[in-house]
Write an enzyme that holds these catalytic residues in place. Structure first.
Site, short mmCIF file in Angstrom:
data_model
loop_
_atom_site.label_atom_id
_atom_site.label_comp_id
_atom_site.label_asym_id
_atom_site.label_seq_id
_atom_site.Cartn_x
_atom_site.Cartn_y
_atom_site.Cartn_z
CG ASP A 113 16.87 -33.24 2.75
OD1 ASP A 113 17.93 -33.42 2.32
OD2 ASP A 113 15.61 -33.33 2.32
CB ILE A 114 12.73 -29.94 1.29
CG1 ILE A 114 11.19 -29.30 1.26
CG2 ILE A 114 12.85 -31.10 0.18
CD1 ILE A 114 11.23 -28.40 -0.15
CG ASN A 139 23.36 -40.26 -1.29
OD1 ASN A 139 23.89 -41.24 -0.82
ND2 ASN A 139 22.34 -39.57 -0.84
N GLY A 151 21.55 -43.15 -4.96
CA GLY A 151 20.11 -42.41 -4.77
C GLY A 151 20.61 -40.93 -5.04
CD GLN A 152 24.51 -37.02 -7.29
OE1 GLN A 152 25.52 -37.95 -7.79
NE2 GLN A 152 25.15 -35.73 -7.45
CG HIS A 179 24.16 -32.63 -2.22
ND1 HIS A 179 24.06 -32.55 -3.61
CD2 HIS A 179 23.52 -33.55 -1.59
CE1 HIS A 179 23.13 -33.75 -3.50
NE2 HIS A 179 22.67 -34.23 -2.39
CG HIS A 188 22.54 -35.80 2.81
ND1 HIS A 188 21.24 -35.46 2.53
CD2 HIS A 188 23.10 -36.06 1.46
CE1 HIS A 188 20.96 -35.75 1.18
NE2 HIS A 188 22.20 -36.20 0.48
P1 AMP Z 1 20.80 -36.51 -2.89
O1 AMP Z 1 19.65 -37.75 -3.06
O2 AMP Z 1 21.99 -36.84 -2.14
O3 AMP Z 1 20.90 -35.84 -4.16
O4 AMP Z 1 20.24 -35.46 -1.86
C1 AMP Z 1 19.24 -34.24 -2.24
C2 AMP Z 1 18.66 -33.88 -1.04
O5 AMP Z 1 17.93 -32.79 -1.39
C3 AMP Z 1 17.26 -35.02 -0.67
O6 AMP Z 1 17.51 -35.47 0.51
C4 AMP Z 1 16.14 -33.88 -1.02
O7 AMP Z 1 15.37 -34.03 0.28
C5 AMP Z 1 16.76 -32.47 -0.69
N1 AMP Z 1 16.17 -31.25 -1.23
C6 AMP Z 1 15.64 -31.46 -2.71
N2 AMP Z 1 15.12 -30.20 -2.93
C7 AMP Z 1 15.13 -29.49 -1.83
C8 AMP Z 1 15.10 -28.07 -1.40
N3 AMP Z 1 14.13 -27.35 -2.44
N4 AMP Z 1 15.25 -27.48 -0.09
C9 AMP Z 1 15.85 -28.56 0.57
N5 AMP Z 1 16.36 -29.70 0.34
C10 AMP Z 1 15.90 -30.30 -0.90
#
Ligand code: AMP
Ligand code: ZN
Length: 118
Positions: free
Chosen positions: A36-37, A93, A99-100, A106, A108
């Protein structure tokens, strides 16, 4: 099934095609896992299907193979991350109250430290 096409505006689809880089943790024909970024824990990995599904709530019984495989590799990914013994949390999520942020289904994997109780 309308969800299944890859979406040109979806950042996770762009990660699958390589258009957006990622720190890959695991990949097979169906699933990709990457760091995760913006990590919420010492270990924070996002696990996605390589095809586009908007969310948990749009999955259909015909998608069972993808969903089943997506979750059955969690243990393998946890092993790669070396959190099998210490423990880890899997989070999905769904929708805005959860908070999606990214509309590509996906989950986590969080670990590497004590996680707060929900
Ligand atoms: P969600 O809130 O469940 O939709 O999670 C989306 C996740 O994707 C968040 O934790 C972001 O930090 C992560 N994210 C968004 N863009 C990227 C990216 N380019 N590379 C890695 N993780 C990302
Ligand atoms: Zn997508």
């Amino acid at each position: 099934m309308v969800d299944k096409k890859n979406d040109n505006n979806c950042i996770f689809c762009k990660i699958v095609t390589g258009e957006v880089p990622c720190q890959q943790v695991y990949s097979d024909t169906t699933v990709l896992a990457f760091e995760d970024i913006n990590p919420s824990a010492k270990i924070h990995v996002v696990v996605i299907p390589k095809t586009h599904y908007t969310s948990f709530s749009t999955l259909r019984p015909t998608d069972d193979y993808v969903v089943g495989h997506l979750f059955s590799v969690a243990g393998k990914i946890a092993n790669l991350l070396d959190v099998v013994t210490s423990g880890y949390r899997i989070v999905v999520n769904q929708g805005s109250d959860a908070g999606q942020e990214i509309d590509h289904f996906h989950y986590h994997i969080l670990g590497g430290q004590k996680l707060h109780n929900l």
